[in-house]
Design a protein around this motif. Structure first.
Motif, PDB file in Angstrom:
ATOM      1  N   GLY A   1      52.590  34.678  29.148  1.00  0.00           N
ATOM      2  CA  GLY A   1      51.172  34.670  29.460  1.00  0.00           C
ATOM      3  C   GLY A   1      50.605  33.273  29.514  1.00  0.00           C
ATOM      4  N   ILE A   2      49.328  33.169  29.208  1.00  0.00           N
ATOM      5  CA  ILE A   2      48.608  31.902  29.341  1.00  0.00           C
ATOM      6  C   ILE A   2      48.823  30.969  28.159  1.00  0.00           C
ATOM      7  CG2 ILE A   2      46.851  32.955  30.794  1.00  0.00           C
ATOM      8  CD1 ILE A   2      45.016  33.051  28.329  1.00  0.00           C
ATOM      9  N   GLY A   3      49.495  31.454  27.121  1.00  0.00           N
ATOM     10  CA  GLY A   3      49.669  30.622  25.925  1.00  0.00           C
ATOM     11  C   GLY A   3      50.871  29.706  25.970  1.00  0.00           C
ATOM     12  N   LEU A   4      51.602  29.709  27.081  1.00  0.00           N
ATOM     13  CA  LEU A   4      52.807  28.885  27.165  1.00  0.00           C
ATOM     14  C   LEU A   4      52.479  27.411  26.989  1.00  0.00           C
ATOM     15  CD1 LEU A   4      55.853  28.655  27.862  1.00  0.00           C
ATOM     16  CD2 LEU A   4      55.155  28.429  30.258  1.00  0.00           C
ATOM     17  N   ARG A   5      53.224  26.750  26.124  1.00  0.00           N
ATOM     18  CA  ARG A   5      53.098  25.307  25.926  1.00  0.00           C
ATOM     19  C   ARG A   5      54.496  24.695  26.010  1.00  0.00           C
ATOM     20  NH1 ARG A   5      48.914  26.458  27.064  1.00  0.00           N
ATOM     21  NH2 ARG A   5      46.897  26.185  26.036  1.00  0.00           N
TER      22      ARG A   5
ATOM     23  N   MET B   1      64.283  32.606  29.302  1.00  0.00           N
ATOM     24  CA  MET B   1      63.112  32.840  30.141  1.00  0.00           C
ATOM     25  C   MET B   1      63.268  32.128  31.482  1.00  0.00           C
ATOM     26  SD  MET B   1      60.775  34.826  28.823  1.00  0.00           S
ATOM     27  CE  MET B   1      60.330  35.579  27.251  1.00  0.00           C
ATOM     28  N   LEU B   2      63.790  30.910  31.452  1.00  0.00           N
ATOM     29  CA  LEU B   2      64.024  30.192  32.707  1.00  0.00           C
ATOM     30  C   LEU B   2      65.032  30.932  33.573  1.00  0.00           C
ATOM     31  CD1 LEU B   2      64.117  26.481  31.468  1.00  0.00           C
ATOM     32  CD2 LEU B   2      62.365  27.537  32.924  1.00  0.00           C
ATOM     33  N   ALA B   3      66.044  31.515  32.939  1.00  0.00           N
ATOM     34  CA  ALA B   3      67.034  32.290  33.697  1.00  0.00           C
ATOM     35  C   ALA B   3      66.388  33.525  34.321  1.00  0.00           C
ATOM     36  CB  ALA B   3      68.198  32.691  32.788  1.00  0.00           C
ATOM     37  N   ALA B   4      65.489  34.166  33.585  1.00  0.00           N
ATOM     38  CA  ALA B   4      64.797  35.342  34.117  1.00  0.00           C
ATOM     39  C   ALA B   4      63.874  34.955  35.263  1.00  0.00           C
ATOM     40  CB  ALA B   4      64.014  36.029  33.003  1.00  0.00           C
ATOM     41  N   ILE B   5      63.181  33.838  35.119  1.00  0.00           N
ATOM     42  CA  ILE B   5      62.314  33.352  36.189  1.00  0.00           C
ATOM     43  C   ILE B   5      63.144  33.076  37.447  1.00  0.00           C
ATOM     44  CG2 ILE B   5      60.912  31.373  36.911  1.00  0.00           C
ATOM     45  CD1 ILE B   5      59.890  31.263  33.970  1.00  0.00           C
TER      46      ILE B   5
ATOM     47  N   ASP C   1      48.326  38.437  34.983  1.00  0.00           N
ATOM     48  CA  ASP C   1      47.470  37.378  34.442  1.00  0.00           C
ATOM     49  C   ASP C   1      47.807  36.006  35.008  1.00  0.00           C
ATOM     50  OD1 ASP C   1      45.151  36.906  33.062  1.00  0.00           O
ATOM     51  OD2 ASP C   1      46.144  36.478  31.163  1.00  0.00           O
ATOM     52  N   ILE C   2      49.096  35.625  35.009  1.00  0.00           N
ATOM     53  CA  ILE C   2      49.500  34.316  35.531  1.00  0.00           C
ATOM     54  C   ILE C   2      51.004  34.366  35.800  1.00  0.00           C
ATOM     55  CG2 ILE C   2      49.962  33.367  33.228  1.00  0.00           C
ATOM     56  CD1 ILE C   2      48.787  30.688  34.269  1.00  0.00           C
ATOM     57  N   PRO C   3      51.492  33.717  36.848  1.00  0.00           N
ATOM     58  CA  PRO C   3      52.935  33.646  37.029  1.00  0.00           C
ATOM     59  C   PRO C   3      53.587  32.925  35.846  1.00  0.00           C
ATOM     60  CG  PRO C   3      51.814  33.047  39.067  1.00  0.00           C
ATOM     61  CD  PRO C   3      50.767  33.120  37.992  1.00  0.00           C
ATOM     62  N   SER C   4      54.630  33.508  35.307  1.00  0.00           N
ATOM     63  CA  SER C   4      55.287  32.921  34.136  1.00  0.00           C
ATOM     64  C   SER C   4      55.806  31.527  34.456  1.00  0.00           C
ATOM     65  CB  SER C   4      56.447  33.808  33.683  1.00  0.00           C
ATOM     66  OG  SER C   4      55.954  35.058  33.229  1.00  0.00           O
TER      67      SER C   4
ATOM     68  N   VAL D   1      57.523  31.585  38.152  1.00  0.00           N
ATOM     69  CA  VAL D   1      57.658  32.714  39.074  1.00  0.00           C
ATOM     70  C   VAL D   1      56.808  32.458  40.311  1.00  0.00           C
ATOM     71  CG1 VAL D   1      57.069  35.149  39.390  1.00  0.00           C
ATOM     72  CG2 VAL D   1      58.213  34.401  37.288  1.00  0.00           C
ATOM     73  N   ARG D   2      57.401  32.728  41.462  1.00  0.00           N
ATOM     74  CA  ARG D   2      56.659  32.656  42.727  1.00  0.00           C
ATOM     75  C   ARG D   2      56.196  34.075  43.071  1.00  0.00           C
ATOM     76  NH1 ARG D   2      56.757  28.006  45.699  1.00  0.00           N
ATOM     77  NH2 ARG D   2      58.174  26.365  44.963  1.00  0.00           N
ATOM     78  N   ALA D   3      54.939  34.344  42.814  1.00  0.00           N
ATOM     79  CA  ALA D   3      54.387  35.682  43.027  1.00  0.00           C
ATOM     80  C   ALA D   3      53.714  35.771  44.395  1.00  0.00           C
ATOM     81  CB  ALA D   3      53.382  36.012  41.930  1.00  0.00           C
ATOM     82  N   GLY D   4      53.726  36.962  44.957  1.00  0.00           N
ATOM     83  CA  GLY D   4      52.951  37.195  46.170  1.00  0.00           C
ATOM     84  C   GLY D   4      51.550  37.641  45.845  1.00  0.00           C
ATOM     85  N   LEU D   5      51.366  38.125  44.613  1.00  0.00           N
ATOM     86  CA  LEU D   5      50.086  38.687  44.182  1.00  0.00           C
ATOM     87  C   LEU D   5      49.959  38.451  42.687  1.00  0.00           C
ATOM     88  CD1 LEU D   5      47.660  40.500  45.107  1.00  0.00           C
ATOM     89  CD2 LEU D   5      49.085  42.480  44.551  1.00  0.00           C
ATOM     90  N   THR D   6      48.811  37.927  42.261  1.00  0.00           N
ATOM     91  CA  THR D   6      48.563  37.679  40.842  1.00  0.00           C
ATOM     92  C   THR D   6      47.254  38.353  40.453  1.00  0.00           C
ATOM     93  OG1 THR D   6      49.716  35.547  40.853  1.00  0.00           O
ATOM     94  CG2 THR D   6      48.135  35.921  39.077  1.00  0.00           C
ATOM     95  N   LEU D   7      47.297  39.133  39.391  1.00  0.00           N
ATOM     96  CA  LEU D   7      46.095  39.773  38.877  1.00  0.00           C
ATOM     97  C   LEU D   7      45.703  39.103  37.569  1.00  0.00           C
ATOM     98  CD1 LEU D   7      43.905  41.934  38.946  1.00  0.00           C
ATOM     99  CD2 LEU D   7      45.508  43.501  37.806  1.00  0.00           C
TER     100      LEU D   7
END
Length: 504
Positions: free
Chosen positions: A137-141, A148-152, A166-169, A183-189
């Motif tokens: 989410g938005i708390g990434l620092r 996580m990088l592998a999943a992305i 909420d935001i692309p990881s 993440v390269r999203a086509g749609l972000t909510l």
């Protein structure tokens, strides 16, 4: 970049929030009596409803879930999909035993609804359907951890449609910088409030279309947390220019002089002058190298043109203008420095662009920028870096910090150009432009913008208002021009005819 409500009942606010402010909104909502798990369920349902609206037959829905509230939103979405008998699986990056709080409750909800759970495996990726990104989410620092990088990377290589919650990881919610990979999203909510990093820096390239759902929060929740920045829109700013009186004359709308066009660069000054004329200036003139005068008069006879070979020759011509635009095609020769020096001496309102900014950064013409307060600076990231004495990468890593420092250091209204241009002034919160398109990445676009800004100042707008309206007007004209010419073949001069259409 399209910004829209996710549903008719969720109107998008113009406020833009930092991650800290988003957490404050959450806390205010909870304090108002809305349980945290209820907010998570609203978020999951909003995302699921959007998924159904955009993907009528989504096929297999693969939801990548992390361990925080973002992952919880994903678990809720998966549970709702299972209730509708849609094929759905959760790809888990965090073991169930490590889940806590609302995320654990959401996981149990999904488990109860029969959602298939799979642990993430780097060598197994979805091959059909669509993907929901609920990893980080938005708390990434800082940079995400290796799994996580592998999943992305897996999400990005799958070649499937991606909805980000909420935001692309991997994207920084405050700055729009990519932290390692994203993440390269086509749609972000975006939930509750738009995060400012979605719309500037790398944000537009990774978010795709951005929608926002305020999750039915009461208005007083938003009143408790003032937004850090705001989106700028042309309809909200057009009223800054009052209708013209029936007995108006050209003297009512100022005289813009464009100073620039060193040898070989006369076209830049001409484009700025044409943009100023089309944006409503009463009179427009150009001071440039003498060899450019015939071409200028042949193309645009309404523009007054004077050829000058030195600052001394320029000085008499500076008695009539009310606003000076300095920089288009100016160059960095001794002639260029003399032009800027004479302009600064007048005390007239200035728009500085291009090499005027580079000369300013060198400190030879204006040794102490403090206290002038009658100028508008329009740097792109490399020019901003020179003005601040940092690297372009540092500017792009936090564009909000860069534009704020420019405004403070030079006591100016500032437009930091680029994807998600930022507008800073002493009077208003930072404004962000969401109009515009990649076709604007071509020579001369900044010259057109500087001419627009000069015309708005000449018509009596304050620096703050001229910067905001000018930046949006420029972007909207580019969108109209791209609709006709296409983005790839867009030219800066293509924008000029649309300025009159937008201004009326």
């Amino acid at each position: 970049m399209m910004i829209a409500p996710a549903s008719p009942d969720s109107a998008p606010s113009h406020g833009l929030y930092t991650a800290a402010q988003a957490y404050a909104l959450d806390a205010a909502a909870i304090a108002s009596g809305i349980p945290s798990i209820q907010l998570m369920k609203r978020a999951g349902r909003a995302a699921f409803n959007l998924l159904l609206a955009r993907f009528a037959n989504p096929g297999l829905i693969s939801v990548y879930c992390g361990g925080g509230n973002n992952g919880g939103d994903g678990y809720v979405l998966a549970a709702l999909a299972a209730q509708r008998r849609l094929p759905v699986q959760v790809i888990q990056l965090v073991a169930p035993g490590d889940l806590k709080g609302e995320a654990l409750q959401a996981y149990e909800f999904a488990l109860q609804e029969g959602v298939t759970m799979r642990r993430f495996a780097a060598d197994t990726q979805p091959e059909q359907g669509m993907i929901v990104d609920a990893l980080l989410g938005i708390g990434l620092r800082g940079e995400p951890r290796p799994d996580m990088l592998a999943a992305i990377a897996q999400i990005n290589s799958a070649g499937l449609p991606v909805l980000a919650l909420d935001i692309p990881s991997g994207l920084n919610a405050d700055t729009g910088a990519v932290q390692g990979d994203a993440v390269r999203a086509g749609l972000t909510l975006s939930f509750i409030g738009l995060k400012r990093g979605l719309l500037t820096g790398r944000g537009p390239a990774y978010c795709g279309e951005v929608l926002v759902d305020q999750l039915d929060l009461p208005a007083d929740v938003f009143e408790q947390v003032p937004a850090a920045a705001e989106r700028l829109s042309l309809p909200a700013l057009q009223s800054l220019l009052a209708p013209r009186a029936a007995d108006a004359h050209k003297g009512d709308f100022g005289h813009v002089m464009v100073i620039g066009g060193d040898t070989g660069y006369g076209g830049a000054a001409l484009m700025a002058a044409e943009a100023a004329a089309r944006s409503g200036a009463g009179l427009v003139s150009i001071a440039t190298r003498p060899e450019h005068i015939p071409a200028i008069l042949a193309r645009r006879p309404e523009i007054m043109a004077c050829g000058v070979v030195s600052g001394q020759e320029l000085e008499p011509w500076l008695a009539r203008p009310t606003v000076l635009v300095v920089g288009p095609g100016l160059g960095r020769s001794p002639w260029s420095e003399q032009m800027l020096q004479q302009a600064v001496k007048t005390g007239l309102p200035l728009v500085l662009d291009a090499d005027a900014l580079n000369i300013l950064a060198a400190g030879r013409v204006v040794r102490n920028p403090k206290g002038r307060q009658r100028w508008l600076l329009t740097p792109h990231p490399a020019e901003a870096a020179r003005l601040l004495g940092v690297t372009t990468a540092e500017v792009q890593a936090d564009r909000f910090a860069a534009v704020a420092e420019l405004q403070t250091r030079y006591e100016a209204a500032v437009i930091l150009k680029g994807a998600g241009s930022l507008v800073a002034s002493a009077e208003r919160p930072v404004g962000l432009v969401t109009d515009g398109n990649p076709g604007m990445a071509t020579g001369g676009m900044g010259d057109v913008l500087s001419g627009i800004l000069g015309a708005l100042l000449a018509q009596g707008l304050a620096f703050c208002d001229a910067a905001r309206l000018g930046a949006v007007l420029h972007a909207c004209a580019a969108d109209l021009a791209a609709d006709e010419h296409g983005q790839r073949s867009l030219l800066a001069a293509d924008l000029v005819p649309y300025l009159g259409e937008l201004l009326g």
